[in-house]
Design a protein around this motif. Structure first.
Motif, short mmCIF file in Angstrom:
data_model
loop_
_atom_site.label_atom_id
_atom_site.label_comp_id
_atom_site.label_asym_id
_atom_site.label_seq_id
_atom_site.Cartn_x
_atom_site.Cartn_y
_atom_site.Cartn_z
N UNK A 118 1.37 3.33 -4.14
CA UNK A 118 2.28 2.57 -3.48
C UNK A 118 3.48 2.46 -3.86
N UNK A 119 3.62 2.29 -5.37
CA UNK A 119 5.10 2.11 -5.83
C UNK A 119 5.81 3.39 -5.81
N UNK A 129 -3.19 9.85 6.74
CA UNK A 129 -2.84 9.18 8.01
C UNK A 129 -1.37 8.70 8.02
N UNK A 130 -0.87 8.05 8.61
CA UNK A 130 0.66 7.59 8.80
C UNK A 130 0.86 6.24 8.12
N UNK A 131 2.10 6.34 7.30
CA UNK A 131 2.78 5.07 6.73
C UNK A 131 3.81 4.93 7.42
N UNK A 132 3.96 3.58 8.07
CA UNK A 132 5.12 3.15 8.71
C UNK A 132 5.95 2.61 7.71
N UNK A 133 7.33 2.73 7.80
CA UNK A 133 8.23 1.99 6.85
C UNK A 133 9.44 1.37 7.65
N UNK A 189 9.71 -2.02 3.10
CA UNK A 189 8.51 -2.68 3.62
C UNK A 189 7.81 -1.29 4.18
N UNK A 190 6.63 -1.22 3.64
CA UNK A 190 5.83 0.11 4.23
C UNK A 190 4.24 -0.13 4.20
N UNK A 191 3.63 0.47 5.07
CA UNK A 191 2.32 -0.11 5.38
C UNK A 191 1.62 1.12 6.03
N UNK A 192 0.29 1.67 5.53
CA UNK A 192 -0.50 2.61 5.96
C UNK A 192 -1.24 2.18 6.97
N UNK A 217 -6.44 -1.11 3.88
CA UNK A 217 -6.71 -1.00 2.30
C UNK A 217 -5.96 0.17 1.64
N UNK A 218 -5.24 0.86 2.35
CA UNK A 218 -4.70 2.05 1.70
C UNK A 218 -3.14 1.38 1.14
N UNK A 219 -2.28 2.41 1.21
CA UNK A 219 -0.96 1.99 0.51
C UNK A 219 -0.22 0.78 1.42
#
Length: 72
Positions: A14-15, A43-47, A59-62, A66-68
């Motif tokens: 994540x970092x 899959x997709x990470x939205x940032x 800000x980012x979230x997969x 429970x992923x990144x």
């Protein structure tokens, strides 16, 4: 309670993704808002990056639970 090896891996990844997105946004290689492929689950990470002084808050979230995920 200490993190498991898998949890530690997710935190470190994540970092790394966070730093990469921040640098690419600063250079104009990525827009302020978008998505990229997750290096862990594919899959997709939205940032979203928000300019703040001479830096950016990111800000980012997969989309995989429970992923990144990270919020600065």
């Amino acid at each position: 309670m200490p993190l498991t090896e898998e949890e530690s891996k997710i935190v470190m990844e994540s970092i790394a993704v966070h730093i990469s997105i921040k640098e690419k946004v600063k250079k104009g290689e990525l827009p302020l808002k978008g998505s990229i492929e997750c290096p862990v689950c594919k899959r997709m990470i939205y940032y979203r990056a928000n300019p703040y002084k001479k830096s950016y808050h990111v800000w980012l979230k997969c989309e995989t639970e429970g992923c990144l995920s990270i919020m600065e």
